[in-house]
Design a protein around this motif. Structure first.
Motif, mmCIF file in Angstrom:
data_model
loop_
_atom_site.group_PDB
_atom_site.id
_atom_site.type_symbol
_atom_site.label_atom_id
_atom_site.label_comp_id
_atom_site.label_asym_id
_atom_site.label_seq_id
_atom_site.Cartn_x
_atom_site.Cartn_y
_atom_site.Cartn_z
ATOM 1 N N MET A 1 0.849 -1.200 0.000
ATOM 2 C CA MET A 1 0.000 0.000 0.000
ATOM 3 C C MET A 1 0.881 1.245 0.000
ATOM 4 N N LEU A 2 0.566 2.207 -0.848
ATOM 5 C CA LEU A 2 1.332 3.438 -0.952
ATOM 6 C C LEU A 2 0.485 4.610 -0.482
ATOM 7 N N VAL A 22 5.029 6.851 1.752
ATOM 8 C CA VAL A 22 5.209 5.694 2.629
ATOM 9 C C VAL A 22 4.615 4.478 1.933
ATOM 10 N N ASN A 23 5.455 3.505 1.689
ATOM 11 C CA ASN A 23 5.015 2.271 1.033
ATOM 12 C C ASN A 23 5.160 1.097 1.990
ATOM 13 N N THR A 63 8.521 -1.181 5.581
ATOM 14 C CA THR A 63 8.116 0.196 5.344
ATOM 15 C C THR A 63 9.250 0.974 4.683
ATOM 16 N N VAL A 64 8.945 1.577 3.537
ATOM 17 C CA VAL A 64 9.915 2.426 2.846
ATOM 18 C C VAL A 64 9.351 3.847 2.820
ATOM 19 N N ALA A 89 -1.494 5.590 8.213
ATOM 20 C CA ALA A 89 -2.412 5.432 7.078
ATOM 21 C C ALA A 89 -2.242 4.073 6.418
ATOM 22 N N THR A 90 -0.992 3.581 6.351
ATOM 23 C CA THR A 90 -0.774 2.249 5.772
ATOM 24 C C THR A 90 -1.343 1.158 6.671
ATOM 25 N N ALA A 91 -1.510 1.481 7.959
ATOM 26 C CA ALA A 91 -2.092 0.531 8.914
ATOM 27 C C ALA A 91 -3.597 0.746 9.057
ATOM 28 N N HIS A 92 -4.185 1.596 8.190
ATOM 29 C CA HIS A 92 -5.618 1.867 8.158
ATOM 30 C C HIS A 92 -6.130 2.540 9.420
#
Length: 514
Positions: A1-2, A22-23, A63-64, A89-92
């Motif tokens: 997810m980006l 953040v990817n 995480t990048v 946000a990547t973790a919802h």
């Protein structure tokens, strides 16, 4: 997810839009790229602690984090908030659809609270011009950023409040609204000091009034304890009040330098007064350094730079004043950046007349030889002295003057005359965009706006021959004569105006120190 989060970097006085990408993918690594410096690289540990202490689980994933543009050096901890929000946000935990509406900056403490940053005002200006809906900053920066009232500015105390705002929860923070004009009018004339505090010294007060009226640089020469510093500190109180545009420009400089001391971090509404110690370095005076910070001359922009004990400053430091005094801005070029800081200031300086300090003092015996006095004065170069229009002697007060307790004119009374003289000059230089006062006149403008009668020209010729004044004194006397005439409300330059101007060129007399 980006996920993409908008943030900003400050270079010089300009904010630049930075995107934190953040990817998240399978794995357990955390990588930070995009030309970060050490303080940004260390953000991983701060972000992990802040996220967990705010009640969230830091996601176990590969995480990048990439910050673009990649060729821009990222400096400081202001990117912490954008990285933390991107990870959440990547973790919802955060609604990613609302991220594109906001720019956010802030340093994270380990407990999740937001710490103040530098440059909130230029970031707010950039966010407004770029068309963003809102700006999220630490609560201690909100008043400063909300000066830009064309964009919603939210001041968050901690990470949880930012998450609530982005998720549109009931406890979301409200935007801060600042009535810039009302705040500006309320505080700009408030001073804790006044010229009425200074007893006696009428000739020096008059010289400072002339300096303020024409924007002239001034040098006070006198023995220790004669009141030079006391007079200098009151010079800003008789200068014309800051305009709103000048206030915004000055506030922006102090915001980038992290020097805002006003209540709530709002506008700088009074003219700055900077008084660096004589041990100051070149970089601290003119600005620069690894991260391109404004120096003392830029912090004095639209105000006064006071150099006490001028000959004690290193010669190399004094010489760097020459270009900004002439151009009213400073260009700093380094291998990794090139920036320009404004530096339109009045130079007010003071010095002893000799090494022992008592040359010309009627109450003390000077122990210095003429050669010692001359060597002491030679610490100030001719080109620098050339840029100081007024050179005035300050003598110690007599007991009777101290004991009378009589107060002189107030700063408000003197400022009224100064403002009237400045209005005359503004009308005179209406067609010249970069000239606002007499001190800024070029040689060509002197020929256009300053004319002496044959009798006054003969008077000036006699004075230059009698006192053996240097050639550089000629233009200075013409500028001063024009300012003195403006203070008197006279269209023509009269004999008394020229005589007073000649008396302000003491150090140009070749007989000084003999």
């Amino acid at each position: 997810m980006l996920v993409k989060v908008n943030t900003a970097a400050v270079v010089g006085l300009t904010a630049i839009h930075v995107t934190t990408e953040v990817n998240a993918s399978r794995g357990v690594l955390f990588s930070l790229v995009g030309l970060p410096d050490n303080s940004v690289k260390e953000s991983h540990e701060r972000v992990v602690a802040a996220v967990e202490n705010s009640g969230y689980d830091f996601p176990v994933q590969n995480t990048v984090v990439n910050m673009t543009p990649a060729d821009l050096k990222k400096v400081g901890a202001a990117y912490d908030l954008s990285i933390a929000i991107g990870v959440l946000a990547t973790a919802h935990e955060v609604n990613p659809e609302r991220l594109e509406r906001y720019i956010m900056v802030g340093e994270l403490s380990l407990d999740g609270s937001l710490l103040p940053i530098r440059g909130a005002l230029p970031i707010a200006i950039m966010a407004w011009k770029a068309g963003f809906e809102g700006l999220i900053v630490p609560a201690k920066n909100v008043h400063e950023a909300a000066v830009v009232n064309k964009i919603k500015v939210f001041g968050a105390e901690n990470l949880n409040q930012v998450v609530s705002l982005l998720n549109v929860l009931p406890d979301a923070i409200e935007p801060t609204v600042v009535d810039t004009r009302a705040e500006f009018k309320e505080t700009r004339d408030e001073w804790d000091i006044d010229f009425s505090d200074v007893k006696g010294q009428l000739p020096v007060k008059r010289a400072m009034e002339v300096a303020a009226a024409g924007g002239h640089n001034i040098l006070m020469v006198g023995p220790p304890g004669s009141g030079k510093s006391m007079l200098a500190k009151r010079l800003p109180t008789i200068l014309p009040p800051l305009s709103l545009s000048e206030s915004l420009e000055t506030t922006q400089i102090h915001s980038v330098a992290g020097k805002l001391k006003t209540k709530g971090g709002g506008l700088v509404t009074k003219r700055p007064f900077r008084s660096p110690h004589h041990t100051i370095s070149q970089v601290a005076l003119v600005g620069g350094g690894q991260n391109a910070q404004p120096g003392e001359i830029s912090l004095a922009h639209n105000g006064v730079l006071y150099c006490d004990e001028l000959p004690e400053f290193p010669r190399s430091v004094l010489e760097v004043l020459r270009q900004p005094l002439e151009d009213r801005e400073i260009h700093i070029s380094r291998a990794k950046y090139s920036v320009t800081f404004p530096a339109s200031f009045m130079l007010c300086a003071s010095m002893n007349p000799c090494p022992c300090g008592y040359y010309g003092d009627p109450n003390h015996t000077c122990l210095c030889t003429p050669g010692m006095v001359q060597r002491y004065l030679n610490k100030i170069s001719g080109p620098l002295l050339d840029r100081i229009d007024i050179q005035v002697n300050v003598l110690p007060l007599k007991f009777e003057e101290l004991a009378t307790g009589q107060s002189g004119e107030t700063s408000a009374q003197i400022r009224e005359r100064v403002v009237a003289a400045r209005k005359i000059q503004q009308e005179r230089f209406k067609g010249h965009a970069y000239v606002h006062c007499n001190a800024q006149m070029t040689s060509a403008m002197l020929r256009e706006f300053v004319s002496l009668s044959p009798q006054n020209m003969e008077l000036l010729r006699d004075a230059m021959n009698r006192y053996r004044l240097s050639a550089r004194a000629y233009d200075r006397i013409l500028r001063l004569s024009r300012t003195i005439a403006d203070l008197a409300g006279s269209e023509d330059i009269c004999r008394e105006h020229v005589i007073e101007a000649i008396n302000y060129r003491n150090l140009d007399r070749s007989s000084w120190g003999e």
